[in-house]
Design a protein around this motif. Structure first.
Motif, short mmCIF file in Angstrom:
data_model
loop_
_atom_site.label_atom_id
_atom_site.label_comp_id
_atom_site.label_asym_id
_atom_site.label_seq_id
_atom_site.Cartn_x
_atom_site.Cartn_y
_atom_site.Cartn_z
N TYR A 87 0.85 -1.19 0.00
CA TYR A 87 0.00 0.00 0.00
C TYR A 87 0.88 1.24 0.00
O TYR A 87 2.08 1.18 0.23
CB TYR A 87 -0.95 0.02 1.20
N ARG A 88 0.26 2.36 -0.28
CA ARG A 88 0.95 3.64 -0.29
C ARG A 88 0.31 4.55 0.75
O ARG A 88 -0.92 4.59 0.88
CB ARG A 88 0.81 4.27 -1.69
N LEU A 89 1.15 5.29 1.48
CA LEU A 89 0.68 6.29 2.43
C LEU A 89 1.01 7.66 1.85
O LEU A 89 2.15 7.90 1.44
CB LEU A 89 1.36 6.15 3.78
N ILE A 90 0.01 8.56 1.81
CA ILE A 90 0.21 9.88 1.23
C ILE A 90 -0.32 10.95 2.18
O ILE A 90 -1.47 10.87 2.63
CB ILE A 90 -0.50 10.01 -0.13
N PHE A 91 0.52 11.95 2.44
CA PHE A 91 0.11 13.17 3.13
C PHE A 91 0.20 14.30 2.11
O PHE A 91 1.27 14.53 1.55
CB PHE A 91 1.06 13.52 4.27
N ASN A 92 -0.89 14.98 1.84
CA ASN A 92 -0.86 16.18 1.01
C ASN A 92 -0.84 17.38 1.96
O ASN A 92 -1.62 17.44 2.90
CB ASN A 92 -2.09 16.26 0.11
N THR A 93 0.05 18.33 1.70
CA THR A 93 0.16 19.51 2.54
C THR A 93 0.07 20.75 1.67
O THR A 93 0.97 21.01 0.87
CB THR A 93 1.48 19.51 3.34
N GLY A 94 -1.03 21.47 1.80
CA GLY A 94 -1.27 22.68 1.03
C GLY A 94 -2.07 22.42 -0.23
O GLY A 94 -2.03 21.32 -0.80
N ALA A 95 -2.82 23.43 -0.64
CA ALA A 95 -3.68 23.32 -1.83
C ALA A 95 -2.87 22.97 -3.07
O ALA A 95 -3.32 22.18 -3.90
CB ALA A 95 -4.45 24.62 -2.04
N GLY A 96 -1.66 23.50 -3.19
CA GLY A 96 -0.82 23.23 -4.35
C GLY A 96 -0.40 21.78 -4.45
O GLY A 96 -0.02 21.31 -5.52
N ALA A 97 -0.48 21.05 -3.35
CA ALA A 97 -0.14 19.63 -3.33
C ALA A 97 -1.37 18.75 -3.40
O ALA A 97 -1.27 17.53 -3.32
CB ALA A 97 0.66 19.30 -2.08
N GLY A 98 -2.55 19.37 -3.52
CA GLY A 98 -3.77 18.60 -3.65
C GLY A 98 -4.57 18.45 -2.36
O GLY A 98 -5.58 17.75 -2.34
N GLN A 99 -4.15 19.10 -1.28
CA GLN A 99 -4.92 19.01 -0.03
C GLN A 99 -6.21 19.80 -0.21
O GLN A 99 -6.19 20.98 -0.58
CB GLN A 99 -4.12 19.55 1.16
N THR A 100 -7.34 19.14 0.05
CA THR A 100 -8.64 19.81 -0.08
C THR A 100 -9.35 19.95 1.25
O THR A 100 -10.23 20.80 1.38
CB THR A 100 -9.56 19.07 -1.08
N VAL A 101 -9.00 19.12 2.22
CA VAL A 101 -9.54 19.25 3.58
C VAL A 101 -8.35 19.58 4.47
O VAL A 101 -7.40 18.80 4.57
CB VAL A 101 -10.24 17.96 4.05
N PHE A 102 -8.40 20.74 5.11
CA PHE A 102 -7.27 21.23 5.87
C PHE A 102 -7.34 20.80 7.34
O PHE A 102 -7.40 21.61 8.25
CB PHE A 102 -7.12 22.74 5.67
N HIS A 103 -7.37 19.48 7.48
CA HIS A 103 -7.30 18.76 8.75
C HIS A 103 -6.33 17.63 8.45
O HIS A 103 -6.54 16.88 7.49
CB HIS A 103 -8.69 18.21 9.11
N ALA A 104 -5.26 17.51 9.21
CA ALA A 104 -4.23 16.51 8.94
C ALA A 104 -4.85 15.15 8.67
O ALA A 104 -5.78 14.74 9.37
CB ALA A 104 -3.26 16.42 10.12
N HIS A 105 -4.38 14.48 7.65
CA HIS A 105 -4.86 13.13 7.34
C HIS A 105 -3.86 12.42 6.44
O HIS A 105 -3.11 13.05 5.71
CB HIS A 105 -6.24 13.15 6.69
N VAL A 106 -3.88 11.10 6.52
CA VAL A 106 -3.05 10.28 5.66
C VAL A 106 -3.97 9.40 4.82
O VAL A 106 -4.95 8.85 5.32
CB VAL A 106 -2.01 9.44 6.45
#
Length: 117
Positions: free
Chosen positions: A85-104
């Motif tokens: 499996y792959r674990l991904i953290f997106n940080t910031g809108a430019g990286a694709g984060q759409t919900v600004f609550h930490a999540h993996v």
């Protein structure tokens, strides 16, 4: 204030039970549930109960909870039968984060190509 629930945060609402989710695991500090817009056959989100905008903020403020988030991601993957499996953290809108609550994101269930999500 960091760590406190935010009234306009969809993930805070899921933690509080105000928005339904398909919950797979729940601890005193984290919750794992299925993504409603999966990008792979298995797409699980693991979030802390406490509200931090992204993984870096969470790690700086609550390193033990950040570590638990990773451990819970691994447990959720194992319980869902994933051996890869792959674990991904997106940080910031430019990286694709759409919900600004930490999540993996936990992605698996098929071979994952480079550049996916």
């Amino acid at each position: 204030m960091a760590g406190e629930p935010q009234a306009d945060c969809v993930f805070c609402k899921i933690v509080a039970g105000g928005i339904p989710a398909t919950v797979l695991r729940k601890t005193d500090h984290t919750i794992a549930f299925r993504d409603i817009n999966p990008q792979a056959p298995t797409h699980i989100l693991v979030i802390p109960h406490a509200h931090y905008a992204n993984a870096a903020e969470l790690a700086a403020a609550e390193p033990l909870i950040a570590a638990e988030l990773l451990a819970e991601a691994g447990e959720a993957a194992r319980e869902d039968g994933l051996d890869a499996y792959r674990l991904i953290f997106n940080t910031g809108a430019g990286a694709g984060q759409t919900v600004f609550h930490a999540h993996v994101h936990v992605l698996g269930g098929k071979p994952l190509r480079e550049g996916m999500v």
